[in-house]
Design a protein around this motif. Sequence first.
Motif, PDB file in Angstrom:
ATOM      1  N   LYS A 144      -3.913   6.351 -13.681  1.00 20.45           N
ATOM      2  CA  LYS A 144      -3.317   5.262 -13.926  1.00 20.45           C
ATOM      3  C   LYS A 144      -2.165   5.263 -14.528  1.00 20.45           C
ATOM      4  O   LYS A 144      -1.007   4.626 -14.038  1.00 20.45           O
ATOM      5  CB  LYS A 144      -4.199   4.447 -14.646  1.00 20.45           C
ATOM      6  N   LEU A 145      -2.081   6.191 -15.364  1.00 18.92           N
ATOM      7  CA  LEU A 145      -0.600   6.405 -16.005  1.00 18.92           C
ATOM      8  C   LEU A 145       0.638   6.859 -15.286  1.00 18.92           C
ATOM      9  O   LEU A 145       1.508   6.554 -14.950  1.00 18.92           O
ATOM     10  CB  LEU A 145      -0.669   7.475 -17.134  1.00 18.92           C
ATOM     11  N   ILE A 146       0.017   7.633 -14.087  1.00 22.35           N
ATOM     12  CA  ILE A 146       0.737   8.153 -13.165  1.00 22.35           C
ATOM     13  C   ILE A 146       1.293   7.106 -12.284  1.00 22.35           C
ATOM     14  O   ILE A 146       2.484   7.269 -11.796  1.00 22.35           O
ATOM     15  CB  ILE A 146       0.150   9.513 -12.244  1.00 22.35           C
ATOM     16  N   ILE A 147       0.421   6.415 -11.599  1.00 26.89           N
ATOM     17  CA  ILE A 147       0.505   5.480 -10.748  1.00 26.89           C
ATOM     18  C   ILE A 147       1.528   4.407 -11.441  1.00 26.89           C
ATOM     19  O   ILE A 147       2.365   3.642 -10.599  1.00 26.89           O
ATOM     20  CB  ILE A 147      -0.630   4.874 -10.367  1.00 26.89           C
ATOM     21  N   ILE A 148       1.550   3.974 -12.793  1.00 32.80           N
ATOM     22  CA  ILE A 148       2.424   3.296 -13.464  1.00 32.80           C
ATOM     23  C   ILE A 148       3.775   3.811 -13.449  1.00 32.80           C
ATOM     24  O   ILE A 148       4.718   2.821 -13.113  1.00 32.80           O
ATOM     25  CB  ILE A 148       1.888   2.835 -14.818  1.00 32.80           C
ATOM     26  N   LYS A 149       3.930   4.650 -13.648  1.00 29.80           N
ATOM     27  CA  LYS A 149       5.277   5.488 -13.490  1.00 29.80           C
ATOM     28  C   LYS A 149       6.011   5.723 -11.965  1.00 29.80           C
ATOM     29  O   LYS A 149       6.904   5.417 -11.926  1.00 29.80           O
ATOM     30  CB  LYS A 149       5.325   6.912 -14.116  1.00 29.80           C
ATOM     31  N   ARG A 150       5.066   6.026 -11.066  1.00 31.46           N
ATOM     32  CA  ARG A 150       5.543   6.279  -9.753  1.00 31.46           C
ATOM     33  C   ARG A 150       5.692   4.965  -9.044  1.00 31.46           C
ATOM     34  O   ARG A 150       6.465   4.865  -8.191  1.00 31.46           O
ATOM     35  CB  ARG A 150       4.837   7.409  -9.265  1.00 31.46           C
ATOM     36  N   PHE A 151       4.754   4.156  -9.292  1.00 29.33           N
ATOM     37  CA  PHE A 151       4.684   2.719  -8.328  1.00 29.33           C
ATOM     38  C   PHE A 151       4.395   1.404  -9.302  1.00 29.33           C
ATOM     39  O   PHE A 151       3.262   1.029  -9.074  1.00 29.33           O
ATOM     40  CB  PHE A 151       3.251   3.154  -7.292  1.00 29.33           C
ATOM     41  N   SER A 152       5.313   1.365  -9.921  1.00 32.34           N
ATOM     42  CA  SER A 152       5.359   0.576 -10.948  1.00 32.34           C
ATOM     43  C   SER A 152       5.391  -1.232 -10.293  1.00 32.34           C
ATOM     44  O   SER A 152       4.915  -2.103 -10.926  1.00 32.34           O
ATOM     45  CB  SER A 152       6.358   0.151 -11.970  1.00 32.34           C
ATOM     46  N   ASP A 153       5.762  -1.267  -9.058  1.00 32.97           N
ATOM     47  CA  ASP A 153       5.811  -2.412  -8.189  1.00 32.97           C
ATOM     48  C   ASP A 153       4.811  -2.675  -7.391  1.00 32.97           C
ATOM     49  O   ASP A 153       4.759  -3.742  -6.753  1.00 32.97           O
ATOM     50  CB  ASP A 153       7.244  -2.227  -7.380  1.00 32.97           C
ATOM     51  N   LEU A 154       3.586  -1.931  -7.350  1.00 34.71           N
ATOM     52  CA  LEU A 154       2.334  -2.217  -6.868  1.00 34.71           C
ATOM     53  C   LEU A 154       1.449  -3.165  -7.439  1.00 34.71           C
ATOM     54  O   LEU A 154       1.232  -2.961  -8.639  1.00 34.71           O
ATOM     55  CB  LEU A 154       1.629  -0.724  -6.386  1.00 34.71           C
ATOM     56  N   LYS A 155       0.964  -3.963  -6.668  1.00 38.56           N
ATOM     57  CA  LYS A 155      -0.058  -5.032  -7.258  1.00 38.56           C
ATOM     58  C   LYS A 155      -1.466  -4.521  -7.319  1.00 38.56           C
ATOM     59  O   LYS A 155      -1.714  -3.742  -6.317  1.00 38.56           O
ATOM     60  CB  LYS A 155       0.139  -6.417  -6.549  1.00 38.56           C
ATOM     61  N   GLN A 156      -2.094  -5.058  -8.335  1.00 36.28           N
ATOM     62  CA  GLN A 156      -3.307  -4.430  -8.465  1.00 36.28           C
ATOM     63  C   GLN A 156      -4.328  -5.605  -8.316  1.00 36.28           C
ATOM     64  O   GLN A 156      -3.918  -6.761  -9.218  1.00 36.28           O
ATOM     65  CB  GLN A 156      -3.575  -3.697  -9.631  1.00 36.28           C
ATOM     66  N   PRO A 157      -5.341  -5.931  -7.810  1.00 36.50           N
ATOM     67  CA  PRO A 157      -5.800  -4.924  -6.622  1.00 36.50           C
ATOM     68  C   PRO A 157      -5.107  -5.181  -5.534  1.00 36.50           C
ATOM     69  O   PRO A 157      -4.740  -6.282  -5.232  1.00 36.50           O
ATOM     70  CB  PRO A 157      -7.319  -5.193  -6.550  1.00 36.50           C
ATOM     71  N   SER A 158      -4.824  -4.134  -4.519  1.00 33.52           N
ATOM     72  CA  SER A 158      -4.429  -4.200  -3.191  1.00 33.52           C
ATOM     73  C   SER A 158      -4.803  -2.842  -2.634  1.00 33.52           C
ATOM     74  O   SER A 158      -4.990  -1.962  -3.159  1.00 33.52           O
ATOM     75  CB  SER A 158      -3.070  -4.569  -3.468  1.00 33.52           C
ATOM     76  N   PRO A 159      -4.994  -2.983  -1.371  1.00 30.01           N
ATOM     77  CA  PRO A 159      -5.231  -1.768  -0.260  1.00 30.01           C
ATOM     78  C   PRO A 159      -4.159  -0.580  -0.634  1.00 30.01           C
ATOM     79  O   PRO A 159      -4.618   0.685  -0.796  1.00 30.01           O
ATOM     80  CB  PRO A 159      -5.039  -2.213   0.995  1.00 30.01           C
ATOM     81  N   GLU A 160      -2.858  -1.083  -0.795  1.00 31.24           N
ATOM     82  CA  GLU A 160      -1.857   0.273  -1.086  1.00 31.24           C
ATOM     83  C   GLU A 160      -2.199   0.802  -2.442  1.00 31.24           C
ATOM     84  O   GLU A 160      -2.017   2.012  -2.603  1.00 31.24           O
ATOM     85  CB  GLU A 160      -0.526  -0.480  -0.915  1.00 31.24           C
ATOM     86  N   TYR A 161      -2.310   0.049  -3.416  1.00 29.92           N
ATOM     87  CA  TYR A 161      -2.630   0.480  -4.776  1.00 29.92           C
ATOM     88  C   TYR A 161      -3.674   1.333  -4.735  1.00 29.92           C
ATOM     89  O   TYR A 161      -3.869   2.357  -5.210  1.00 29.92           O
ATOM     90  CB  TYR A 161      -2.768  -0.678  -5.854  1.00 29.92           C
ATOM     91  N   ASP A 162      -4.928   1.121  -4.211  1.00 31.15           N
ATOM     92  CA  ASP A 162      -6.281   1.675  -4.116  1.00 31.15           C
ATOM     93  C   ASP A 162      -5.859   3.187  -3.441  1.00 31.15           C
ATOM     94  O   ASP A 162      -6.395   4.080  -3.911  1.00 31.15           O
ATOM     95  CB  ASP A 162      -7.364   0.849  -3.348  1.00 31.15           C
ATOM     96  N   ASN A 163      -5.107   2.926  -2.201  1.00 33.24           N
ATOM     97  CA  ASN A 163      -4.891   4.250  -1.728  1.00 33.24           C
ATOM     98  C   ASN A 163      -4.003   5.216  -2.306  1.00 33.24           C
ATOM     99  O   ASN A 163      -4.217   6.149  -2.421  1.00 33.24           O
ATOM    100  CB  ASN A 163      -4.178   3.796  -0.083  1.00 33.24           C
ATOM    101  N   GLN A 164      -2.930   4.534  -2.991  1.00 38.11           N
ATOM    102  CA  GLN A 164      -1.997   5.496  -3.954  1.00 38.11           C
ATOM    103  C   GLN A 164      -3.085   6.139  -5.142  1.00 38.11           C
ATOM    104  O   GLN A 164      -2.918   7.242  -5.408  1.00 38.11           O
ATOM    105  CB  GLN A 164      -0.943   5.136  -4.282  1.00 38.11           C
ATOM    106  N   TYR A 165      -4.011   5.254  -5.573  1.00 30.83           N
ATOM    107  CA  TYR A 165      -4.550   5.695  -6.812  1.00 30.83           C
ATOM    108  C   TYR A 165      -5.784   6.810  -6.399  1.00 30.83           C
ATOM    109  O   TYR A 165      -5.906   7.799  -6.950  1.00 30.83           O
ATOM    110  CB  TYR A 165      -5.487   4.377  -7.305  1.00 30.83           C
ATOM    111  N   ALA A 166      -6.447   6.623  -5.106  1.00 28.63           N
ATOM    112  CA  ALA A 166      -7.059   7.722  -4.647  1.00 28.63           C
ATOM    113  C   ALA A 166      -6.592   8.988  -4.336  1.00 28.63           C
ATOM    114  O   ALA A 166      -7.019  10.073  -4.844  1.00 28.63           O
ATOM    115  CB  ALA A 166      -7.782   7.256  -3.322  1.00 28.63           C
TER     116      ALA A 166
END
Length: 358
Positions: free
Chosen positions: A157-179
């Motif tokens: 979650k820390l990594i995804i906040i730094k790399r993809f701060s514009d992604l909305k949660q929850p969303s399919p794209e967020y879930d995909n990047q998180y996985a």
Amino acid sequence: MKKHLTFLLFGLIQICASQNTANSVDLKGVQILNSTALSLLDNTASIITSNTDCKDFNINTENLSNISVDFSLNKGKLNGLEYYGLGKSINDFKQATIDKLFRPNVSAVIKQTDSTTNLAAGFNVNVLTVFRSKAENIKTAYLSIRKSTEKLEKEAKLIIIKRFSDLKQPSPEYDNQYAKILDSLPTYDKAKTDEFAEILKKPLFSLDLAAAYSTLYSDNTHGNSQQDRIGVWSTLTFSPKVENNYLNLYGFIRYIKDNSVYSKLTSNYSDQVEYFDYGCKIQIDINAISFGYEYIKRNGNGKDYRSVGIIQYKINSNYYLTGGFGKNFTSDSSKDLVSLLGIRWGINKKDSKEWETQ
């Protein structure tokens, strides 16, 4: 933080590694569900089989003229712990479980020759599973992977906040990047995660029951239908570990009543016989390959035996190449050669589950 761990059922578990990564490990060895319908007809590479966990939908193409389909029932609402028979939560853990008793696997097959057609259906169920570790050791291994997973989730979650701060949660794209990020992270305590995966993937003992029924259509004519075979059987499996591999020892008993044996006197399928089968199988699993030998003695209204060598190779988590060669029973035909090679294929409705229901 929500405490959960997703794992891939029937082949993959997120916290362990096949190929030494943090992505997955095979939980089912190289065995998958065998068709009880084909076993009743003695028309499969291996009659003696056991698998306490299997995919939701399976197709067996060992013989292209006798393709079987198999379904696994009553698993949709289970969490990960319930699926493996451990209980709803950690407080329910036990070394021996009968929780899979009401989760049958059903199968169906159509077998056709130049003169007859057999329609068969059957089911099998796991009556008892005994894990190779005591309940307290299972709890320790489970708590360890939960702790490790919570650390991985925080990092992801820390990594995804730094790399993809514009992604909305929850969303399919967020879930995909998180996985993707979660899968790329190394496991903190690989020894414990491997230990828990081993406990789940290979029970020490298991006891299965099966039953099947078939209908015969002589001359391949719908109007010439009659009761064919009915059978019940049981399989006991013991799987000791030999160094880094597993040796599977099977004991097998079966009763079959055949109501459609061909009679030369009447030139139709009117004779009735009863068979009492008992036998054993030995199988060694070495990574993705398994080698086995099966021997079954037939008594009752006929003395006979079946002796078959078996090989199976895991192509990937959904495809297995299975073959068998040897002598079959001569109950229905004087042609007793077993020479089969085909693909077993399986898929799931859903490939992930939470360990515990929130």
